[in-house]
Design a protein around this motif. Sequence first.
Motif, short mmCIF file in Angstrom:
data_model
loop_
_atom_site.label_atom_id
_atom_site.label_comp_id
_atom_site.label_asym_id
_atom_site.label_seq_id
_atom_site.Cartn_x
_atom_site.Cartn_y
_atom_site.Cartn_z
N LEU A 1 17.24 18.31 -22.82
CA LEU A 1 16.39 17.29 -22.24
C LEU A 1 17.16 16.06 -21.80
O LEU A 1 16.73 15.34 -20.92
CB LEU A 1 15.29 16.91 -23.24
N ASP A 2 18.30 15.82 -22.44
CA ASP A 2 19.14 14.70 -22.02
C ASP A 2 19.41 14.76 -20.54
O ASP A 2 19.19 13.81 -19.79
CB ASP A 2 20.52 14.78 -22.71
N LEU A 3 19.90 15.92 -20.17
CA LEU A 3 20.29 16.12 -18.80
C LEU A 3 19.07 16.10 -17.89
O LEU A 3 19.06 15.44 -16.87
CB LEU A 3 20.94 17.50 -18.72
N PHE B 1 16.19 14.81 -18.36
CA PHE B 1 15.60 13.48 -18.30
C PHE B 1 16.33 12.55 -17.34
O PHE B 1 15.73 11.92 -16.48
CB PHE B 1 15.56 12.89 -19.70
N SER B 2 17.65 12.51 -17.46
CA SER B 2 18.36 11.54 -16.62
C SER B 2 18.33 11.96 -15.15
O SER B 2 18.17 11.12 -14.27
CB SER B 2 19.80 11.35 -17.10
N ASP C 1 24.99 10.87 -17.65
CA ASP C 1 23.73 11.55 -17.94
C ASP C 1 23.35 11.35 -19.38
O ASP C 1 22.26 10.93 -19.72
CB ASP C 1 23.87 13.06 -17.71
N PHE D 1 23.12 7.66 -20.49
CA PHE D 1 21.90 7.05 -20.00
C PHE D 1 20.67 7.47 -20.82
O PHE D 1 19.87 6.63 -21.23
CB PHE D 1 21.70 7.40 -18.53
N SER D 2 20.52 8.76 -21.06
CA SER D 2 19.30 9.18 -21.75
C SER D 2 19.30 8.72 -23.20
O SER D 2 18.27 8.31 -23.73
CB SER D 2 19.11 10.69 -21.64
N ARG E 1 16.71 5.96 -24.80
CA ARG E 1 15.88 6.27 -25.96
C ARG E 1 16.00 5.19 -27.03
O ARG E 1 15.03 4.80 -27.65
CB ARG E 1 16.31 7.61 -26.53
#
Lengths: 340, 340
Positions: free
Chosen positions: A76-78, A80-81, B77, B80-81, B85
């Motif tokens: 989700l990190d990827l 999401f960004s 990426d 940033f995420s 958060r």
Amino acid sequence: MNVTIIDVAKKAGVSPSTVSRVISGSTRISAATTEKVKAVMEELGYHPNLMAKNLVSRTTMTIGLLLPRNADEAFLDLFFSEVTRGILSQATRAGYDLLLKTGKSEQEELEAVTRLAKGRRVDGIILLQSRRDDTVIRYLLQEKFPFVLIGRDPERPDILSVDNDNVQGAYDVTRHLLELGHRRIGYAGGPLELVVSSDRYEGYRRALAESGIEPDPRWVFGADLIRQDSTAAVRALMEQPERPTALVVMDDLLAFSLLGSLSELGWSVPGDMAVFGFNDNPMSPVSTPPVSSVDIGVYQLGLQAAGLLLKSIKNEEIAERRVIVPHRLLPRESSQPPGS
Amino acid sequence: MNVTIIDVAKKAGVSPSTVSRVISGSTRISAATTEKVKAVMEELGYHPNLMAKNLVSRTTMTIGLLLPRNADEAFLDLFFSEVTRGILSQATRAGYDLLLKTGKSEQEELEAVTRLAKGRRVDGIILLQSRRDDTVIRYLLQEKFPFVLIGRDPERPDILSVDNDNVQGAYDVTRHLLELGHRRIGYAGGPLELVVSSDRYEGYRRALAESGIEPDPRWVFGADLIRQDSTAAVRALMEQPERPTALVVMDDLLAFSLLGSLSELGWSVPGDMAVFGFNDNPMSPVSTPPVSSVDIGVYQLGLQAAGLLLKSIKNEEIAERRVIVPHRLLPRESSQPPGS
DNA sequence: CTGAAAGCGCTTACAG
DNA sequence: CTGAAAGCGCTTACAG
């Protein structure tokens, strides 16, 4: 203390209404007046108070993005960004701002959304996931508040949504592997409650069925199993007498884990096991070996979602209520036949 | 059409002022009145209009986050995420919203920030990077608008900032490698215009100097070189007669590339080359081999930045204007001595 | 082409 | 403990 429209009006010798009209680029203001007012605005360093503007115009020029609450999966990190960048790009171009929201539970999410909608905080909302009988979606629908779902809600196929064709994507990958000569193809993914996951499983199953292959249940295993103990999962898989020679893997991160365990246990990729992942992680091309993947166009998902939402907000004609972002197979070494 | 405070007042038989006081939980409202008003609010589905509230209270309960414009590096990426958060978590807890902004050029960034500040769109801003003679920072300073920088501005050490001690981090990694017996240690990173990059290089250099080692310039190479052609860079490195036996690598993503090239050229890690990365990518523990890294606490950077900003907004006492988030070495297989 | 006036939905001294 | 009134900074019919 801050410069207001009234200060500008006084100094320019016009009425506040006129200043307002100059700002909005309204019709029928003489060039001379426009110029004078603009000069004064510049001189005084005037900037409109957005709150006041929003209050009277009943529009916020802002869209809200609701983050899924359990965003602790690395994938989700990827996602999401990238998706945020897509949304932001489209929104900024149209003069809209982006507000981020999150909630720790469905209850909190609903409260957050209610505040945004009822509080006139945003003009529309983008959702990144839907749950079974999703209360947030139900609320938005009932309030007739503009929103777009990135993904798919099987129970409400008519809502505005942007998605990949995940069934087709997995189908394509499986066919690709079949064409390379593989017959025993496994699937790693899940949980199947997630729509994206079950869609991909469905595509996988369908491609096999078309080739008259009934997948052995032991070839299919869940992401949680891999995360818990990847090596154990791989060992169990490889100890089967009729073990698969290829794997469709729901996400590249999962594929990396599997690669590690396979290598640890002395198996080679793609020699002993071909691997094809999803979501084209930036690391996939540089891993050892480079991992084949499906580019799902995450940035595009965000871009399209924002575009669709803005249309909805402005009551523009919407041709397709469900936009499909195309995917693209990127075969790399992890799925290449030995000879190639 | 929407329910307002006046509708509630009428129905409850009180004045709008009283309703407002009940909402804000003000003092000196009788329990009976409070209860009655709350019941009516519930009944009518009343939700305060945030724009109106913001306008009169001259506060937006929103903080702005300015994204760096060239966010196309994969590393960002993750950063940033995670940082988002952390910020979101802290902001939400304090009842604040988060607004995202970006600009394609320094000029656009400055315009965006001006709009946010002058337009009273947010109460404070978080910056994710600073440039030499940064116009955005200069503007914010001049306007006395609350902001926090995640990172470091060498030219303005007194601004509110949250950062790692990157010099110390690289120093620690280099010392760790020295203690494992390595003497020829290389550094991969850059560009050195980035503060984080030059800080890490400085820590590396300092640790070597303390051990009386003068690094060979050929042991040091830039990230761009690796991205262009990792294999060529690695080949050049390994062909040196006095090639390094260990590498400090500025980011795990870079380390993955290097790992791939080393393996491709037939070198083994850590046997022929120990590798120690930074930023603890989620993939690092599962790569082959698992990559040693420095956890820099990205989530914490966000959390602390938001905390600091909120204090500044509320004019609370600020003990340290520069908060350092501790880092943590995570040695894994890629830097283990053969025997262990 | 421009102005006076009302109003967006709320808060907050000021009185009582 | 509660209300009447003014005001936050803007926009927008309505007139002229």
